[in-house]
Every structure is written in C-alpha cells, then in structure tokens.
Motif scaffolding. Structure first.
Motif, PDB file in Angstrom:
ATOM      1  N   ASP A 167       4.849   2.476  -2.024  1.00  0.00           N
ATOM      2  CA  ASP A 167       5.730   1.347  -2.332  1.00  0.00           C
ATOM      3  C   ASP A 167       5.715   0.329  -1.202  1.00  0.00           C
ATOM      4  OD1 ASP A 167       6.668   2.582  -4.717  1.00  0.00           O
ATOM      5  OD2 ASP A 167       8.076   3.785  -3.538  1.00  0.00           O
ATOM      6  N   LEU A 168       6.193  -0.853  -1.514  1.00  0.00           N
ATOM      7  CA  LEU A 168       6.474  -1.849  -0.481  1.00  0.00           C
ATOM      8  C   LEU A 168       7.934  -1.725  -0.076  1.00  0.00           C
ATOM      9  CD1 LEU A 168       4.653  -5.118  -1.658  1.00  0.00           C
ATOM     10  CD2 LEU A 168       4.088  -3.689   0.316  1.00  0.00           C
ATOM     11  N   VAL A 169       8.167  -1.465   1.184  1.00  0.00           N
ATOM     12  CA  VAL A 169       9.525  -1.375   1.718  1.00  0.00           C
ATOM     13  C   VAL A 169       9.640  -2.415   2.826  1.00  0.00           C
ATOM     14  CG1 VAL A 169      11.232   0.091   2.845  1.00  0.00           C
ATOM     15  CG2 VAL A 169       9.638   1.079   1.173  1.00  0.00           C
ATOM     16  N   ASP A 170      10.470  -3.419   2.588  1.00  0.00           N
ATOM     17  CA  ASP A 170      10.584  -4.543   3.523  1.00  0.00           C
ATOM     18  C   ASP A 170       9.211  -5.167   3.786  1.00  0.00           C
ATOM     19  OD1 ASP A 170      13.346  -4.140   3.781  1.00  0.00           O
ATOM     20  OD2 ASP A 170      13.051  -2.656   5.369  1.00  0.00           O
ATOM     21  N   GLY A 171       8.411  -5.222   2.725  1.00  0.00           N
ATOM     22  CA  GLY A 171       7.111  -5.866   2.818  1.00  0.00           C
ATOM     23  C   GLY A 171       6.004  -5.024   3.402  1.00  0.00           C
ATOM     24  N   ARG A 172       6.300  -3.767   3.729  1.00  0.00           N
ATOM     25  CA  ARG A 172       5.296  -2.894   4.339  1.00  0.00           C
ATOM     26  C   ARG A 172       5.025  -1.700   3.426  1.00  0.00           C
ATOM     27  NH1 ARG A 172       4.734  -3.780   9.864  1.00  0.00           N
ATOM     28  NH2 ARG A 172       3.996  -1.629  10.157  1.00  0.00           N
ATOM     29  N   PRO A 173       3.752  -1.262   3.313  1.00  0.00           N
ATOM     30  CA  PRO A 173       3.446  -0.103   2.470  1.00  0.00           C
ATOM     31  C   PRO A 173       4.041   1.174   3.051  1.00  0.00           C
ATOM     32  CG  PRO A 173       1.519  -0.771   3.733  1.00  0.00           C
ATOM     33  CD  PRO A 173       2.555  -1.823   3.960  1.00  0.00           C
ATOM     34  N   GLN A 174       4.600   1.980   2.173  1.00  0.00           N
ATOM     35  CA  GLN A 174       5.228   3.218   2.618  1.00  0.00           C
ATOM     36  C   GLN A 174       5.059   4.277   1.535  1.00  0.00           C
ATOM     37  OE1 GLN A 174       9.116   3.014   4.636  1.00  0.00           O
ATOM     38  NE2 GLN A 174       9.838   4.573   3.190  1.00  0.00           N
ATOM     39  N   GLN A 175       4.604   5.443   1.933  1.00  0.00           N
ATOM     40  CA  GLN A 175       4.451   6.543   0.987  1.00  0.00           C
ATOM     41  C   GLN A 175       5.818   6.937   0.457  1.00  0.00           C
ATOM     42  OE1 GLN A 175       1.329   9.355   1.906  1.00  0.00           O
ATOM     43  NE2 GLN A 175       2.775  11.039   1.613  1.00  0.00           N
ATOM     44  N   ARG A 176       5.918   7.113  -0.854  1.00  0.00           N
ATOM     45  CA  ARG A 176       7.200   7.394  -1.476  1.00  0.00           C
ATOM     46  C   ARG A 176       7.747   8.743  -1.011  1.00  0.00           C
ATOM     47  NH1 ARG A 176       7.143   6.214  -7.736  1.00  0.00           N
ATOM     48  NH2 ARG A 176       6.208   4.329  -6.822  1.00  0.00           N
ATOM     49  N   GLY A 177       8.966   8.740  -0.532  1.00  0.00           N
ATOM     50  CA  GLY A 177       9.562   9.943   0.022  1.00  0.00           C
ATOM     51  C   GLY A 177       9.806  11.035  -1.002  1.00  0.00           C
ATOM     52  N   SER A 178       9.913  10.662  -2.278  1.00  0.00           N
ATOM     53  CA  SER A 178      10.195  11.646  -3.319  1.00  0.00           C
ATOM     54  C   SER A 178       8.983  12.473  -3.708  1.00  0.00           C
ATOM     55  CB  SER A 178      10.732  10.934  -4.565  1.00  0.00           C
ATOM     56  OG  SER A 178       9.765  10.015  -5.068  1.00  0.00           O
ATOM     57  N   LEU A 179       7.789  12.079  -3.247  1.00  0.00           N
ATOM     58  CA  LEU A 179       6.566  12.804  -3.599  1.00  0.00           C
ATOM     59  C   LEU A 179       6.519  14.122  -2.831  1.00  0.00           C
ATOM     60  CD1 LEU A 179       3.853  12.880  -5.089  1.00  0.00           C
ATOM     61  CD2 LEU A 179       2.846  11.629  -3.165  1.00  0.00           C
ATOM     62  N   LEU A 180       6.617  15.220  -3.544  1.00  0.00           N
ATOM     63  CA  LEU A 180       6.697  16.532  -2.907  1.00  0.00           C
ATOM     64  C   LEU A 180       5.319  17.045  -2.486  1.00  0.00           C
ATOM     65  CD1 LEU A 180       9.225  18.332  -5.290  1.00  0.00           C
ATOM     66  CD2 LEU A 180       9.693  17.416  -3.011  1.00  0.00           C
ATOM     67  N   GLY A 181       5.254  17.668  -1.334  1.00  0.00           N
ATOM     68  CA  GLY A 181       4.099  18.438  -0.933  1.00  0.00           C
ATOM     69  C   GLY A 181       2.854  17.645  -0.598  1.00  0.00           C
ATOM     70  N   GLN A 182       2.965  16.357  -0.396  1.00  0.00           N
ATOM     71  CA  GLN A 182       1.777  15.549  -0.086  1.00  0.00           C
ATOM     72  C   GLN A 182       1.431  15.702   1.393  1.00  0.00           C
ATOM     73  OE1 GLN A 182      -1.341  13.978  -0.037  1.00  0.00           O
ATOM     74  NE2 GLN A 182      -0.482  13.460  -2.026  1.00  0.00           N
ATOM     75  N   VAL A 183       0.189  16.078   1.678  1.00  0.00           N
ATOM     76  CA  VAL A 183      -0.203  16.325   3.065  1.00  0.00           C
ATOM     77  C   VAL A 183      -1.101  15.233   3.628  1.00  0.00           C
ATOM     78  CG1 VAL A 183       0.039  18.817   2.824  1.00  0.00           C
ATOM     79  CG2 VAL A 183      -2.178  17.746   2.334  1.00  0.00           C
ATOM     80  N   HIS A 184      -1.566  14.323   2.784  1.00  0.00           N
ATOM     81  CA  HIS A 184      -2.434  13.244   3.247  1.00  0.00           C
ATOM     82  C   HIS A 184      -1.659  11.935   3.311  1.00  0.00           C
ATOM     83  CE1 HIS A 184      -5.828  15.927   2.825  1.00  0.00           C
ATOM     84  NE2 HIS A 184      -5.503  16.147   1.555  1.00  0.00           N
ATOM     85  N   ASP A 185      -2.065  11.056   4.193  1.00  0.00           N
ATOM     86  CA  ASP A 185      -1.456   9.740   4.315  1.00  0.00           C
ATOM     87  C   ASP A 185      -2.057   8.832   3.245  1.00  0.00           C
ATOM     88  OD1 ASP A 185      -0.368   7.317   4.981  1.00  0.00           O
ATOM     89  OD2 ASP A 185      -1.485   7.093   6.867  1.00  0.00           O
ATOM     90  N   LEU A 186      -1.311   8.610   2.191  1.00  0.00           N
ATOM     91  CA  LEU A 186      -1.831   7.824   1.075  1.00  0.00           C
ATOM     92  C   LEU A 186      -2.069   6.368   1.446  1.00  0.00           C
ATOM     93  CD1 LEU A 186       0.390   9.237  -1.823  1.00  0.00           C
ATOM     94  CD2 LEU A 186      -1.930   9.906  -1.191  1.00  0.00           C
ATOM     95  N   THR A 187      -1.340   5.870   2.440  1.00  0.00           N
ATOM     96  CA  THR A 187      -1.486   4.449   2.792  1.00  0.00           C
ATOM     97  C   THR A 187      -2.851   4.150   3.410  1.00  0.00           C
ATOM     98  OG1 THR A 187      -0.485   4.764   4.986  1.00  0.00           O
ATOM     99  CG2 THR A 187       0.997   4.224   3.159  1.00  0.00           C
ATOM    100  N   ALA A 188      -3.587   5.202   3.778  1.00  0.00           N
ATOM    101  CA  ALA A 188      -4.926   4.977   4.342  1.00  0.00           C
ATOM    102  C   ALA A 188      -5.908   4.500   3.284  1.00  0.00           C
ATOM    103  CB  ALA A 188      -5.437   6.261   4.990  1.00  0.00           C
ATOM    104  N   THR A 189      -5.664   4.883   2.008  1.00  0.00           N
ATOM    105  CA  THR A 189      -6.605   4.516   0.953  1.00  0.00           C
ATOM    106  C   THR A 189      -5.945   3.853  -0.255  1.00  0.00           C
ATOM    107  OG1 THR A 189      -6.448   6.782   0.111  1.00  0.00           O
ATOM    108  CG2 THR A 189      -8.333   6.265   1.536  1.00  0.00           C
ATOM    109  N   THR A 190      -4.650   3.590  -0.164  1.00  0.00           N
ATOM    110  CA  THR A 190      -3.952   2.875  -1.244  1.00  0.00           C
ATOM    111  C   THR A 190      -3.298   1.631  -0.686  1.00  0.00           C
ATOM    112  OG1 THR A 190      -3.516   4.897  -2.491  1.00  0.00           O
ATOM    113  CG2 THR A 190      -2.145   2.990  -2.989  1.00  0.00           C
ATOM    114  N   ARG A 191      -3.605   0.512  -1.295  1.00  0.00           N
ATOM    115  CA  ARG A 191      -3.017  -0.772  -0.927  1.00  0.00           C
ATOM    116  C   ARG A 191      -2.063  -1.192  -2.043  1.00  0.00           C
ATOM    117  NH1 ARG A 191      -8.064  -3.636   1.127  1.00  0.00           N
ATOM    118  NH2 ARG A 191      -8.034  -1.905   2.623  1.00  0.00           N
TER     119      ARG A 191
END
Length: 459
Positions: free
Chosen positions: A180-204
C-alpha cells in the motif's frame, strides 16, 4: 455548552451505537439455531467458521446457511433473505442456475477429474476468445491462482521482476499485491500473515487515475506488468477518469511493460468484461468467480504475441515443475460448468436485464440518500453498484479508504440483514442476478430508507 464535531458521514456515532445494539439483539432473537450451530462448529473450526473472514460479518455470531437458490438464501432458522451479495460475485448469475446444475449432473456421471483435455475445454476457450478478444487461454481453480500464474508467465517472458499495482487494489491473495501507499510511501500491508520476503523490493504501487505517478513508476524500464482491475472494486468502487486507460495503456507499452486486467469483479460490465465494453485492449485478462456459475474455476487469456512469447519461454526452460497449475485445474466438472455459464448465462440478453435492474437499484439508492440528506454517493458498473460514505465518488484508493467507516457499515449491514436483505460485507456492494426481481429491489430500497431514517433520527 458542549460542541460536537459533525461526522463526515452525516451520521452521529451515538446513532450508530444505538442502531447496532438494537439490531444485534434482534438478530440473536431471530436466529437461535444459527447460534447453536455456530457454537457446535467452534469445537473443531478455528474461529468457528471454515475460513476466518466468514466471522467478520456484522452479525453477533455467524449466520448459518441451509440452502441458496436463485436470488435467495435460507438459513438454518428458516429465515429467507434476498441475496444482493451473491457470494461476492461468485454467484453473479444466481445460486444453482439450472443450466449449470444440469451440466454438472451430466458430467458427474462421466467423470470428475482426469488431468486430461476434453471437448468442453476446446469449446470454452473458443467462447472466451470470442467474448474477450484474446485468442489464447489457460485455466486455474481461482482468480488468485490465475493472477499468480500470469505473473510467472509475464516475468518469464519479459525477463523483468517488478510488478506495478494500484493502491488499494484487489487481486485475491496473491502475495505480491499486498503493498500500500502510506503517506505516499510504499509499505507492505501489516495484515499479511507469515510473509518473509520484502515485497516492496519487487512491487511498485501508485494511485489509480494518476498518470504522472504511473509514468514515473514505469520509467526505470524494469516493470514486467501492470496488474489492475479496470475499475477498483474492493475498497469501494473507484472509476477510471475519462481517457485514463487509453493513456495508461500507451504509457505501459511505451516502457516495454505489459497490462493485465483482472476482470473478476468487473465482468459485471458485460459478456466480455469492462475492457471489451469500453474498447480497451490489455495484453492479458484474468476472470474468475462467476465464470463457472458458482463452481471453483478461473481462466486467463493472452494476446497472440504474448502467448507465443510465453510458449517460447516454457520450451526454453529446463524440464520440471513450472510453478504454474494445480492437479485439479481444468477438471471435467469445472469445464462443464464454464461451458454452461458461457453459453446460457454470459450472454448480451442476460446482461441487458441485469444492467437495467442494477440501474433501477442505483437510482433508488441515490433518491433515498438525497431524501435523508447524507453526504454519500453511489457508483454503478453494470450489474454491480455500491454506495460510499462520501459526497463525491473517490478517484483513488486513498480517498476510497478514507471514506470507509467500519462501525457505520456494520450497523447498516446488520439492519438490512434483519429486514431480509443481504449485501456484501467489508464494503457496501450490491449485485443483481437473473433471478432478482423488481420486488426484490424495492424490498432492498425500502429497508435502506428505513435504516437511513434510524441512523439520522434525532434524540
């Protein structure tokens, strides 16, 4: 004298609390068997339900369904409700449509699943090509799977890793889109359970309708594809501004990327979805939920050029599992259901009826909102319409999110449910199906006017 700040929704918090309290008591009194079954279910079901989010409805304990047919649900207490949720689009053509149930009965006697091709697959792919204008197709069990498979194909064909999505998007449970965009910055959604990779590295992620942001995100030349609903539908509805998609498609292709349109919800626009109805030409399309008349199935289609590149990528890869497909994908039951849906239900005549009835519903909602003078708006996309707690339709995901009010939504939904009508939880979406009547629409509108009266009443 104490001054109170007016609510942006036009409804006082005290009224929301009062309505919620009264409706929870009313629901509990009318549904004793649902309460009993919910208690029994909780012994062995986590959260007391088959999937945890089934516990997120506005009811004080889960509604327990006994049967669903046409536009109606009956619960274990015998209460009948007109269903405008329709499985959140999964039953957009009604519950247990006869054409689909007959096809399933015929096929069940001849085989359920074989991991082999059959005649229905050939017919279904030809019908999909005709409807959506894309010549090559593959299948999946859900739209989530289809989106996931498409991302693999497109990353393989382009040699690029980055995915671009719009803020507040919905593409099932594909991990990559939970940014998501939070205050204009990409941020992995906190509700996503069990994610071990940084999604912002490959998702814009950028805002919908923002062409400048889209171009800036595409400019590095590393985006494999833009995955988008043609209309945002799961954060409330957000329509594209005039000319947005035409210019966006040009930008996507100028930077060597591909466009995937997820039509799983916007299939409400017509037999070929929103893109076909509006003359748009994506490189790929995903469609799920209603495609099998309620059976688990989905499909994705590619342009001829993209299909050739995908086939070449598969042939050039080492032997072994591609990460695409599941054992039950394109099983015989699913193919039979899709064939029946495409031939009998996903037709221009059926959609014309759906659109007319949905327009009647949308106009009635607007009339009730104007009468009660609440600052809400109504948006319609074919057979689908939605009211939102803001005076003008939002133009992006951030605006749509800001208009949400969970407490107000839950009070309103529970009130409607207690009056025999059900709309989609988690937002305010309503669908009509071929079995929805004018009397059903009138019943919803009467209940909607009644709940607005209760919510805006003064002490």
């Amino acid at each position: 004298m104490t001054m109170t700040t007016p609510s942006p929704t036009g409804v006082a918090a005290s009224r929301v609390r009062a309505v919620t309290q009264a409706e929870r008591a009313r629901y509990a009194a009318a549904n004793p068997r649902s309460r009993e079954q919910a208690t029994t279910s909780a012994r062995h079901l986590m959260f007391g339900v088959p999937l945890h989010w089934m516990n997120d409805w506005a009811t004080p304990f889960p509604l327990q369904v006994a049967q669903a047919r046409g536009a109606r649900l009956v619960d274990v207490d015998g209460n009948e409700r007109v269903d405008f949720c329709l499985g959140d689009t999964g039953a957009m053509f009604g519950h247990s449509p006869p054409a689909v149930t007959a096809a399933l009965q015929r096929q069940a006697e001849r085989g359920l699943t074989t991991m082999l091709a059959n005649e229905d697959a050939a017919v279904v792919s030809a019908l999909l090509a005709e409807r959506f204008g894309l010549p090559k197709w593959q299948f999946a069990m859900t739209a989530t799977d289809a989106n996931r498979f498409v991302l693999r194909w497109l990353r393989a064909t382009t040699g690029r890793k980055v995915l671009l999505v719009f803020n507040g998007c919905y593409h099932g449970t594909v991990d990559d889109v939970f940014v998501d965009l939070v205050d204009g910055r990409p941020q992995q959604r906190g509700s996503l359970l069990g994610q071990v990779h940084d999604l912002t590295a490959t998702t814009r992620v950028v805002e919908f309708n923002d062409l400048a942001a889209l171009e800036a995100a595409l400019a590095p030349g590393d985006v494999a594809c833009v995955l988008a609903e043609p209309v945002m539908t799961n954060i409330g509805m957000v329509l594209p501004e005039p000319g947005f998609w035409e210019r966006a498609i040009a930008l996507v292709h100028r930077h060597g990327s591909l466009l995937v349109m997820d039509e799983t919800h916007t299939i409400s626009s017509g037999p070929g979805g929103y893109a076909r109805a509006h003359g748009l030409a994506p490189d790929a399309v995903v469609v799920g939920k209603p495609l099998g008349g309620g059976m688990p199935c989905a499909a994705y289609g590619f342009s001829a050029e993209l299909a050739a590149r995908a086939e070449a990528a598969k042939r050039a890869a080492p032997p072994g599992h591609s990460g695409i497909g599941t054992t039950l994908t394109a099983n015989l039951l699913a193919m039979a259901a899709m064939r029946a849906t495409l031939t009998e239900l996903m037709t221009p005549a059926v959609f014309a009826t759906l659109h007319a009835r949905s327009t009647r519903l949308a106009e009635g909602l607007r009339t009730a909102i104007a009468r009660r003078r609440v600052p809400w708006c109504v948006t319609q996309v074919g057979a689908r319409c939605e009211f939102q707690f803001c005076a003008t339709p939002p133009r992006n995901g951030s605006e749509a999110s800001a208009a949400m009010d969970d407490d107000l939504e839950r009070a309103l939904h529970l009130f409607l449910l207690n009056r025999g009508v059900m709309i989609t939880p988690f937002h305010n979406m309503m669908l009509v199906c071929p079995y929805t009547t004018d009397a059903d629409v009138d019943r919803l509108l009467a209940a909607f006017d009644e709940v607005l009266t209760a919510l805006t009443a003064t002490a």
